[in-house]
Write a protein that holds these residues in place. Structure first.
Motif, short mmCIF file in Angstrom:
data_model
loop_
_atom_site.label_atom_id
_atom_site.label_comp_id
_atom_site.label_asym_id
_atom_site.label_seq_id
_atom_site.Cartn_x
_atom_site.Cartn_y
_atom_site.Cartn_z
N LEU A 36 -35.25 -36.69 17.96
CA LEU A 36 -34.34 -35.78 18.66
C LEU A 36 -35.05 -35.18 19.87
N ASP A 37 -34.35 -35.16 20.99
CA ASP A 37 -34.89 -34.51 22.19
C ASP A 37 -34.57 -33.02 22.19
N MET A 38 -33.46 -32.67 21.54
CA MET A 38 -33.03 -31.27 21.56
C MET A 38 -32.27 -30.96 20.28
N TRP A 39 -32.47 -29.74 19.78
CA TRP A 39 -31.74 -29.24 18.61
C TRP A 39 -31.07 -27.93 19.02
N ILE A 40 -29.77 -27.88 18.86
CA ILE A 40 -29.02 -26.68 19.22
C ILE A 40 -28.42 -26.07 17.96
N VAL A 41 -28.71 -24.78 17.75
CA VAL A 41 -28.18 -24.04 16.60
C VAL A 41 -27.28 -22.92 17.12
N ILE A 42 -26.04 -22.93 16.68
CA ILE A 42 -25.05 -21.97 17.16
C ILE A 42 -24.44 -21.24 15.96
N ALA A 43 -24.35 -19.92 16.06
CA ALA A 43 -23.74 -19.15 14.97
C ALA A 43 -23.11 -17.89 15.53
N ARG A 44 -22.00 -17.52 14.92
CA ARG A 44 -21.31 -16.28 15.29
C ARG A 44 -21.51 -15.21 14.23
N GLU A 45 -21.53 -13.99 14.67
CA GLU A 45 -21.63 -12.85 13.76
C GLU A 45 -20.51 -12.93 12.72
N ASN A 46 -20.88 -12.70 11.47
CA ASN A 46 -19.98 -12.76 10.31
C ASN A 46 -19.57 -14.19 9.94
N ASN A 47 -20.15 -15.17 10.62
CA ASN A 47 -19.91 -16.57 10.26
C ASN A 47 -21.18 -17.37 10.55
N GLU A 48 -22.30 -16.84 10.02
CA GLU A 48 -23.60 -17.42 10.36
C GLU A 48 -23.83 -18.78 9.72
N ASP A 49 -24.38 -19.67 10.50
CA ASP A 49 -24.97 -20.89 9.96
C ASP A 49 -26.08 -20.44 9.01
N GLN A 50 -26.10 -21.01 7.79
CA GLN A 50 -27.09 -20.60 6.79
C GLN A 50 -28.53 -20.75 7.28
N ILE A 51 -28.75 -21.68 8.17
CA ILE A 51 -30.11 -21.93 8.63
C ILE A 51 -30.57 -20.86 9.62
N LEU A 52 -29.61 -20.12 10.19
CA LEU A 52 -29.97 -19.14 11.21
C LEU A 52 -30.93 -18.09 10.68
N SER A 53 -30.72 -17.64 9.43
CA SER A 53 -31.57 -16.59 8.87
C SER A 53 -33.02 -17.04 8.77
N THR A 54 -33.27 -18.34 8.77
CA THR A 54 -34.64 -18.87 8.70
C THR A 54 -35.26 -19.04 10.09
N LEU A 55 -34.45 -18.82 11.12
CA LEU A 55 -34.91 -19.06 12.49
C LEU A 55 -35.05 -17.78 13.31
N ILE A 56 -34.43 -16.69 12.86
CA ILE A 56 -34.49 -15.45 13.64
C ILE A 56 -35.60 -14.55 13.11
N PRO A 57 -36.28 -13.84 14.02
CA PRO A 57 -37.38 -12.98 13.58
C PRO A 57 -36.88 -11.68 12.97
N ALA A 58 -37.74 -11.04 12.19
CA ALA A 58 -37.45 -9.69 11.71
C ALA A 58 -37.65 -8.73 12.88
N PRO A 59 -36.86 -7.65 12.98
CA PRO A 59 -35.90 -7.19 11.98
C PRO A 59 -34.45 -7.67 12.22
N ALA A 60 -34.24 -8.72 12.98
CA ALA A 60 -32.88 -9.24 13.15
C ALA A 60 -32.36 -9.70 11.79
N LEU A 61 -31.11 -9.38 11.53
CA LEU A 61 -30.52 -9.72 10.22
C LEU A 61 -29.37 -10.70 10.33
N SER A 62 -28.85 -10.90 11.54
CA SER A 62 -27.69 -11.76 11.68
C SER A 62 -27.55 -12.18 13.15
#
Length: 411
Positions: A36-62
């Motif tokens: 893969l040359d590029m990986w794009i992860v897209i998520a909206r508040e209250n409808n998060e992609d489950q993988i997003l929580s593993t990619l955002i730093p603390a203290p971000a929660l969503s």
């Protein structure tokens, strides 16, 4: 037990350190492996992609309104990490936040980012097999394709990258996983003791809620409701809502979440009758058969083997050893039921389509879940020995994280 648990601030600092290490070490290898040359992860508040929580730093929660993360592979193999949001937030701890004007159209901005980097293949989180790799909503998928219309780019499933990201652990995570599992073991040991259980008075549901409360009071989170059941002489099936008596064989299933990692543990206890110092030897011998099945299954873990191959080999060897066995082991990590090779299901002991065909990689973790059925002469009936223990597969061997149960708890 509490002294092993970091403050929220210390947890956040630890998770951010791990995340930066994972980005530098795991992600480049995964994107190269998946071509893969590029990986794009897209998520909206209250409808998060489950993988997003593993990619955002603390203290971000969503997600913040709509969060778009872009991982672009450079010619030297390094990964450019972009957050298509403005600078000035905790995202800057891991990402280069590049959309300075909040009023800019986010999809047009994304198109220009892609156009500038000119990838041939873009991976997005869509997967028929793994839920953890299927988090892109249909709306955002449509909007993404519309935004990229006319560009010479192939948008495909990022399943291999997403699953690899979820399943692979860095050394620091594996080291911490030992401590996390010891906490889980200590909670069970406390629950299966006279501190909590008074035979003839305490019910299985009392113990369930004691465990759940204990996890909560320690500042941790249960990822499923614990269960406690009893096997009893004269009863054909386990009892899940009963007063605990002397002579009972207790079983629990407990899973907690700490430092971004999940545990999944099943252990057993014997409730002594008046005058008994130890469990009758038959019970300990039955547990030893369960340990034997653990060893048989663990010995079949070989890099590159599929979950179905491991299952078939383990069951064949167990049969040759005279064990009445069932194996239903699953990946574990960020999620309790994680992504990776499924090694049998409780109700499916031949092969598992899809996830059962996924190969085993190093530095991955599993809930080694299985049972043996054995005849108990003392009771004149069969009993089941269900065991579950979080393990790591690393450097060609299975390691029991925090140890494993080889002797019954005694109440």
């Amino acid at each position: 037990m509490r002294q092993r648990i970091l403050s929220l601030r210390q947890q956040g600092e630890t998770l951010n350190r791990w995340l930066n290490i994972r980005m530098k070490t795991i992600l480049p290898e995964l994107m190269e492996r998946a071509e893969l040359d590029m990986w794009i992860v897209i998520a909206r508040e209250n409808n998060e992609d489950q993988i997003l929580s593993t990619l955002i730093p603390a203290p971000a929660l969503s997600a913040r309104r709509r969060t778009i993360l872009v991982f672009s592979r450079n010619e030297d193999g390094t990964i450019e990490r972009l957050n298509l949001g403005p600078a000035g937030s905790e995202m800057d701890l891991v990402y280069n936040s590049i959309r300075q004007n909040k009023q800019d159209d986010q999809w047009l901005f994304l198109r220009n980012v892609v156009k500038k980097r000119n990838p041939k293949t873009i991976g997005v989180n869509i997967s028929e097999t793994f839920a953890g790799a299927d988090g892109l909503s249909s709306t955002d998928h449509k909007n993404l394709l519309d935004a990229l219309k006319g560009l010479d780019v192939n948008v495909i499933s990022a399943e291999k990258v997403a699953v690899g990201w979820l399943e692979q652990r860095i050394p620091e995570e594996l080291e911490a996983y030992h401590v996390i599992n010891r906490i889980a073991h200590d909670i069970i040991a406390e629950a299966f003791s006279s501190k909590v259980i008074v035979p003839g008075q305490t019910t299985t549901l009392d113990v369930v809620w004691w465990i759940r409360q204990r996890i909560h009071d320690l500042g941790l989170r249960a990822w499923f409701q614990p269960t406690v059941d009893v096997q009893r002489q004269g009863e054909e099936k386990p009892l899940f809502d009963t007063v605990i008596r002397g002579g009972d064989l207790l079983h629990c299933d407990v899973g907690l979440h700490y430092l971004g990692l999940s545990t999944d543990t099943q252990q057993l206890a014997y409730v002594r009758r008046p005058g008994e110092e130890e469990a009758p030897s038959e019970f300990e011998e039955a547990l030893a058969e369960g340990n034997k099945l653990q060893d048989i299954t663990a010995n079949e873990f070989i890099t590159g083997r599929t979950g179905n191959e491991i299952l078939a080999n383990a069951l064949e060897e167990a049969c040759q050893a005279g064990l009445k066995a069932r194996v239903y082991t699953h990946p574990i990590g960020f999620h309790g039921h994680g992504s990776g090779p499924t090694i049998g299901l409780y109700e499916k002991q031949d092969k598992v389509a899809g996830a059962g065909e996924y190969p085993l990689y190093s530095n991955t973790c599993y809930a080694l879940e299985l049972n043996v059925v054995t005849y108990l002469t003392k009771w004149q009936q069969e009993i089941t020995i269900p065991l579950e223990q979080t393990v790591a597969f690393s450097a060609g061997e299975v390691k029991y994280l925090g140890g494993r149960q080889s002797k019954l708890h005694l109440v």
